[in-house]
Write a protein that holds these residues in place. Structure first.
Motif, PDB file in Angstrom:
ATOM      1  N   VAL A  88       0.832  -1.194   0.000  1.00  0.00           N
ATOM      2  CA  VAL A  88       0.000   0.000   0.000  1.00  0.00           C
ATOM      3  C   VAL A  88       0.870   1.249   0.000  1.00  0.00           C
ATOM      4  N   GLU A  89       0.619   2.124  -0.934  1.00  0.00           N
ATOM      5  CA  GLU A  89       1.388   3.375  -1.085  1.00  0.00           C
ATOM      6  C   GLU A  89       2.892   3.088  -1.049  1.00  0.00           C
ATOM      7  N   SER A  90       3.675   4.045  -0.540  1.00  0.00           N
ATOM      8  CA  SER A  90       5.128   3.832  -0.551  1.00  0.00           C
ATOM      9  C   SER A  90       5.482   2.707   0.418  1.00  0.00           C
ATOM     10  N   PRO A  91       6.442   1.864   0.045  1.00  0.00           N
ATOM     11  CA  PRO A  91       6.757   0.730   0.916  1.00  0.00           C
ATOM     12  C   PRO A  91       7.377   1.191   2.233  1.00  0.00           C
ATOM     13  N   SER A  92       6.838   0.712   3.345  1.00  0.00           N
ATOM     14  CA  SER A  92       7.342   1.086   4.674  1.00  0.00           C
ATOM     15  C   SER A  92       7.850  -0.165   5.389  1.00  0.00           C
ATOM     16  N   PHE A  93       9.060  -0.046   5.919  1.00  0.00           N
ATOM     17  CA  PHE A  93       9.650  -1.184   6.632  1.00  0.00           C
ATOM     18  C   PHE A  93      10.346  -0.686   7.893  1.00  0.00           C
ATOM     19  N   TYR A  94      10.856  -1.632   8.678  1.00  0.00           N
ATOM     20  CA  TYR A  94      11.650  -1.266   9.855  1.00  0.00           C
ATOM     21  C   TYR A  94      13.051  -0.958   9.349  1.00  0.00           C
ATOM     22  N   GLY A  95      13.377   0.326   9.327  1.00  0.00           N
ATOM     23  CA  GLY A  95      14.639   0.757   8.744  1.00  0.00           C
ATOM     24  C   GLY A  95      15.857   0.205   9.459  1.00  0.00           C
ATOM     25  N   TYR A  96      15.690  -0.107  10.746  1.00  0.00           N
ATOM     26  CA  TYR A  96      16.830  -0.576  11.545  1.00  0.00           C
ATOM     27  C   TYR A  96      17.072  -2.079  11.370  1.00  0.00           C
ATOM     28  N   LEU A  97      16.156  -2.761  10.668  1.00  0.00           N
ATOM     29  CA  LEU A  97      16.346  -4.198  10.411  1.00  0.00           C
ATOM     30  C   LEU A  97      16.809  -4.401   8.967  1.00  0.00           C
ATOM     31  N   SER A  98      17.436  -5.519   8.712  1.00  0.00           N
ATOM     32  CA  SER A  98      17.862  -5.831   7.345  1.00  0.00           C
ATOM     33  C   SER A  98      16.644  -6.220   6.499  1.00  0.00           C
ATOM     34  N   GLY A  99      16.861  -6.282   5.192  1.00  0.00           N
ATOM     35  CA  GLY A  99      15.781  -6.701   4.305  1.00  0.00           C
ATOM     36  C   GLY A  99      15.279  -8.085   4.672  1.00  0.00           C
ATOM     37  N   ARG A 100      16.228  -8.989   4.958  1.00  0.00           N
ATOM     38  CA  ARG A 100      15.846 -10.358   5.319  1.00  0.00           C
ATOM     39  C   ARG A 100      15.057 -10.373   6.635  1.00  0.00           C
ATOM     40  N   ALA A 101      15.534  -9.599   7.626  1.00  0.00           N
ATOM     41  CA  ALA A 101      14.846  -9.581   8.929  1.00  0.00           C
ATOM     42  C   ALA A 101      13.433  -9.022   8.781  1.00  0.00           C
ATOM     43  N   ASN A 102      13.276  -8.021   7.909  1.00  0.00           N
ATOM     44  CA  ASN A 102      11.936  -7.484   7.680  1.00  0.00           C
ATOM     45  C   ASN A 102      11.010  -8.565   7.118  1.00  0.00           C
ATOM     46  N   LEU A 103      11.521  -9.346   6.184  1.00  0.00           N
ATOM     47  CA  LEU A 103      10.695 -10.424   5.621  1.00  0.00           C
ATOM     48  C   LEU A 103      10.399 -11.483   6.684  1.00  0.00           C
ATOM     49  N   GLN A 104      11.390 -11.746   7.553  1.00  0.00           N
ATOM     50  CA  GLN A 104      11.159 -12.731   8.633  1.00  0.00           C
ATOM     51  C   GLN A 104      10.039 -12.251   9.556  1.00  0.00           C
ATOM     52  N   VAL A 105      10.081 -10.960   9.903  1.00  0.00           N
ATOM     53  CA  VAL A 105       9.038 -10.405  10.783  1.00  0.00           C
ATOM     54  C   VAL A 105       7.664 -10.554  10.124  1.00  0.00           C
ATOM     55  N   LEU A 106       7.589 -10.216   8.841  1.00  0.00           N
ATOM     56  CA  LEU A 106       6.290 -10.291   8.159  1.00  0.00           C
ATOM     57  C   LEU A 106       5.829 -11.735   7.989  1.00  0.00           C
ATOM     58  N   ALA A 107       6.781 -12.630   7.711  1.00  0.00           N
ATOM     59  CA  ALA A 107       6.422 -14.044   7.580  1.00  0.00           C
ATOM     60  C   ALA A 107       5.891 -14.568   8.911  1.00  0.00           C
ATOM     61  N   ARG A 108       6.575 -14.238   9.989  1.00  0.00           N
ATOM     62  CA  ARG A 108       6.138 -14.710  11.310  1.00  0.00           C
ATOM     63  C   ARG A 108       4.780 -14.122  11.675  1.00  0.00           C
ATOM     64  N   THR A 109       4.559 -12.864  11.291  1.00  0.00           N
ATOM     65  CA  THR A 109       3.250 -12.257  11.572  1.00  0.00           C
ATOM     66  C   THR A 109       2.152 -12.998  10.809  1.00  0.00           C
ATOM     67  N   SER A 110       2.519 -13.550   9.661  1.00  0.00           N
ATOM     68  CA  SER A 110       1.543 -14.330   8.879  1.00  0.00           C
ATOM     69  C   SER A 110       1.437 -15.765   9.374  1.00  0.00           C
ATOM     70  N   GLY A 111       2.212 -16.099  10.407  1.00  0.00           N
ATOM     71  CA  GLY A 111       2.168 -17.465  10.943  1.00  0.00           C
ATOM     72  C   GLY A 111       3.105 -18.410  10.222  1.00  0.00           C
ATOM     73  N   LEU A 112       4.036 -17.865   9.448  1.00  0.00           N
ATOM     74  CA  LEU A 112       4.975 -18.708   8.686  1.00  0.00           C
ATOM     75  C   LEU A 112       6.368 -18.631   9.293  1.00  0.00           C
ATOM     76  N   ASN A 113       7.153 -19.650   9.030  1.00  0.00           N
ATOM     77  CA  ASN A 113       8.561 -19.587   9.422  1.00  0.00           C
ATOM     78  C   ASN A 113       9.347 -20.365   8.367  1.00  0.00           C
ATOM     79  N   ASP A 114       9.313 -19.828   7.138  1.00  0.00           N
ATOM     80  CA  ASP A 114       9.856 -20.558   6.007  1.00  0.00           C
ATOM     81  C   ASP A 114      11.080 -19.817   5.455  1.00  0.00           C
ATOM     82  N   LYS A 115      12.249 -20.235   5.923  1.00  0.00           N
ATOM     83  CA  LYS A 115      13.492 -19.563   5.535  1.00  0.00           C
ATOM     84  C   LYS A 115      13.731 -19.703   4.025  1.00  0.00           C
ATOM     85  N   ALA A 116      13.441 -20.889   3.507  1.00  0.00           N
ATOM     86  CA  ALA A 116      13.684 -21.147   2.086  1.00  0.00           C
ATOM     87  C   ALA A 116      12.851 -20.216   1.208  1.00  0.00           C
ATOM     88  N   ARG A 117      11.603 -19.965   1.624  1.00  0.00           N
ATOM     89  CA  ARG A 117      10.721 -19.082   0.851  1.00  0.00           C
ATOM     90  C   ARG A 117      11.298 -17.657   0.817  1.00  0.00           C
TER      91      ARG A 117
END
Lengths: 306, 293
Positions: A88-117
């Motif tokens: 939605v609109e401009s992409p917003s992330f946790y600037g203090y986390l890495s790109g990978r960590a941001n994806l991990q946070v979002l995956a975990r929020t979705s109930g996933l823990n899939d490193k390979a994905r």
């Protein structure tokens, strides 16, 4: 039961504020989107595009109307949004986390823990080499790519993108277009996107809807909308008199001394008769097909797009 | 729910500056304090003699940590930390990524859980450091800190006292966090959460002073003081006083004819109502809120 439409809005309205500050952002919007297509959502600044997207994602509550996403009302059953990926609109992330960590946070929020994905998506959007870098150091284009990866985390059937090409260079825009088209053509997903790049929308989308001042004013396949709305270019003198004569029946604009009449091919004889009946000298009449940009400007009276 | 908690944990601890200054400051501070005392004992005969004459009571020292968290400075850290946890998503515009992925109620409740667990973990870590440090200092000086680990009764007393103080501090922390959360939600910024969180805390604590002053200016309104007896600040103080000294907390002699202290049960009930009410209010506000940023 199979879902026949992935998005369905029935008379959706949204009002912000009260009293003098009351703003009617959406006015009884009806929309139905079938699966397996790229659907463009266009509108000038403040037309209600982002509000519509936020309602679909349960970020904003509709004041009235019915919303169904993948067959369920997201405000009553938010779990349906797990089948939806969005940016939605401009992409917003946790600037203090890495790109990978941001994806991990979002995956975990979705109930996933899939490193390979996550690895696969970082590779797919071209961020694998910069995955450990803090997002605060990313360019807007890199954030857009990360946003795309985030939207695809749960392998959703429906993707909603708000201005997905913002911040991308021409090569990136073309790459994004191919990427989105592939999602639909090879993976069978549905993409609902808003974009200010009308040329991109014309090339990418199967259908479009145009929203203006909170109301849906046009909807249909791109080819159909543009096909039925050709313009007629007329060179005639005097221009003012010609414009006055035609304005009663057609939408007429004057550009660089020529008249542009919103009319279909079979109306041309009538247009010419109307002019000659008023003793107007006609020098040239020609039909031109509209681009999506021309069409958009004609139906929104030239207001700028977001 | 566990993955949601892990996501929250990763977000909070990933911000090293915030985590260090607002959470890990307790174990880090405890380690520094122990290091300084140990250095002092090693370098100064006077200090060493002092420790030998009056062996450290490790149970008392470890209790101090809960008091520290609940002190004025500790509350400032708590409110700031809570504002970061609850209002950060507004400031960074990240709610729009999270809300489509999970229902709103678990999202907000997980923030409470992560907040409480992190504070508890930080204090427990600090306590372990203090206990370890105390025994190390004792060993260096040649005395055994009291009470001895074999003293079952003293250990049970200390454990009970520790849990009770911990619960009071955590309850106070959750109430402070709710104030900061409300502030963060209304202002959609971390600094707004800190300011509103403090104002609400100040208003709560200041109720006694304000109502007493009003009562002195307008005697007919002395009854307003009753409001203070329903604040978390009074009731947490009352619970602590009854649990520790078996005496109710009521330092308002001039009000003795009009009002009396609450019983333990009444105070527990009032605090419970505040905690449940505030969490419910935060959840309700969040469920209804339009996310526009």
């Amino acid at each position: 039961m199979a879902v026949t439409s992935v998005i369905q809005l029935d008379g959706v309205s949204k009002t912000f504020g009260r009293g003098k500050r009351r703003v009617e952002a959406l006015k009884s919007v009806n929309l139905e989107i079938a699966p397996g297509q790229v659907y463009g959502f266009l509108g000038p600044n403040g037309a209600g595009k982002t509000t519509t997207i936020r309602i679909l994602l349960n970020l904003v509550r509709a004041t009235a109307g019915g919303i169904r996403v993948m067959g369920a009302d997201p405000s009553r059953d938010p779990s349906v949004l797990r089948k939806v990926g969005a940016q939605v609109e401009s992409p917003s992330f946790y600037g203090y986390l890495s790109g990978r960590a941001n994806l991990q946070v979002l995956a975990r929020t979705s109930g996933l823990n899939d490193k390979a994905r996550i690895d696969q998506l970082l590779e797919q959007v071209g961020l694998a080499a910069r995955a450990e870098q803090r997002v605060s150091g990313y360019s807007l284009g890199m954030r857009q790519r990360l946003g795309l990866a985030a939207a695809l985390l749960t392998n959703p059937q429906l993707l909603i993108f708000d201005e997905p090409t913002n911040g991308l260079d021409p090569a990136g825009i073309q790459e994004m277009r191919v990427f989105i088209r592939n999602l639909v053509d090879t993976e069978g997903k549905t993409v609902f996107l808003s974009s200010h790049l009308l040329n991109e929308v014309e090339q990418l989308c199967d259908r479009v809807a145009i929203i203006h001042r909170g109301a849906l004013i046009r909807e249909g396949p791109v080819t159909e909308l543009l096909g039925e709305q050709s313009r007629v270019r007329i060179e005639a003198e005097p221009v003012e008199a010609a414009q006055a004569a035609l304005s009663e029946r057609w939408l007429v604009t004057v550009e660089e001394g020529a008249l542009w009449v919103q009319a279909q091919r079979d109306s041309i004889p009538e247009v010419v008769r109307c002019l000659t009946a008023g003793s107007i000298q006609v020098y040239h009449v020609g039909e031109e097909h509209l681009t999506l940009e021309d069409y958009f400007l004609s139906v929104t009276q030239g207001e700028t797009v977001e | 729910m566990s993955t949601l908690f892990r996501a929250e944990w990763q977000k909070i601890t990933g911000h090293r500056l915030v985590a260090t200054l607002l959470v890990w400051i307790y174990p880090v501070g405890a380690a520094l304090m122990m290091f300084m005392v140990l250095t002092g004992v090693l370098l100064s005969d006077t200090l060493r003699n002092g420790v030998q004459q009056s062996p450290p009571v490790w149970t008392q020292q470890s209790m101090i940590l809960w008091e520290l968290v609940n002190s004025e400075i500790g509350r400032f850290l708590l409110v700031t930390f809570a504002a970061f946890v609850f209002a950060g998503e507004y400031q960074w515009g990240t709610w729009k990524n999270l809300i489509p992925r999970s229902a709103r109620v678990p999202l907000i409740l997980t923030k409470y859980a992560a907040f409480a667990v992190l504070i508890t973990a930080a204090v427990l870590l600090a306590v372990l450091i203090v206990i370890g440090g105390t025994w190390l200092i004792g060993a260096v000086v040649g005395v055994s800190p009291s009470p001895a680990l074999s003293d079952g009764a003293a250990m049970a007393d200390a454990a009970g006292d520790f849990v009770q103080r911990g619960l009071i501090t955590l309850t106070s922390a959750i109430i402070a966090a709710s104030y900061a959360a409300i502030g963060g939600m209304l202002t959609r910024s971390i600094i707004g959460g800190v300011i509103v969180g403090f104002l609400l805390q100040f208003a709560e604590q200041g109720t006694a002073l304000v109502t007493i002053l009003i009562g002195q200016v307008v005697p007919a309104l002395r009854g307003l003081f009753a409001l203070y007896l329903y604040t978390p600040a009074y009731n947490l103080g009352n619970i602590g006083s009854i649990a520790r000294y078996d005496m109710p907390f009521f330092p308002f002699a001039n009000m003795a004819g009009l009002f009396g202290p609450h019983t333990l049960e009444a105070s527990l009930l009032i605090v419970l109502a505040w905690v449940v009410g505030l969490i419910a209010l935060v959840t309700w506000l969040f469920r209804r809120q339009d996310i526009l940023g």
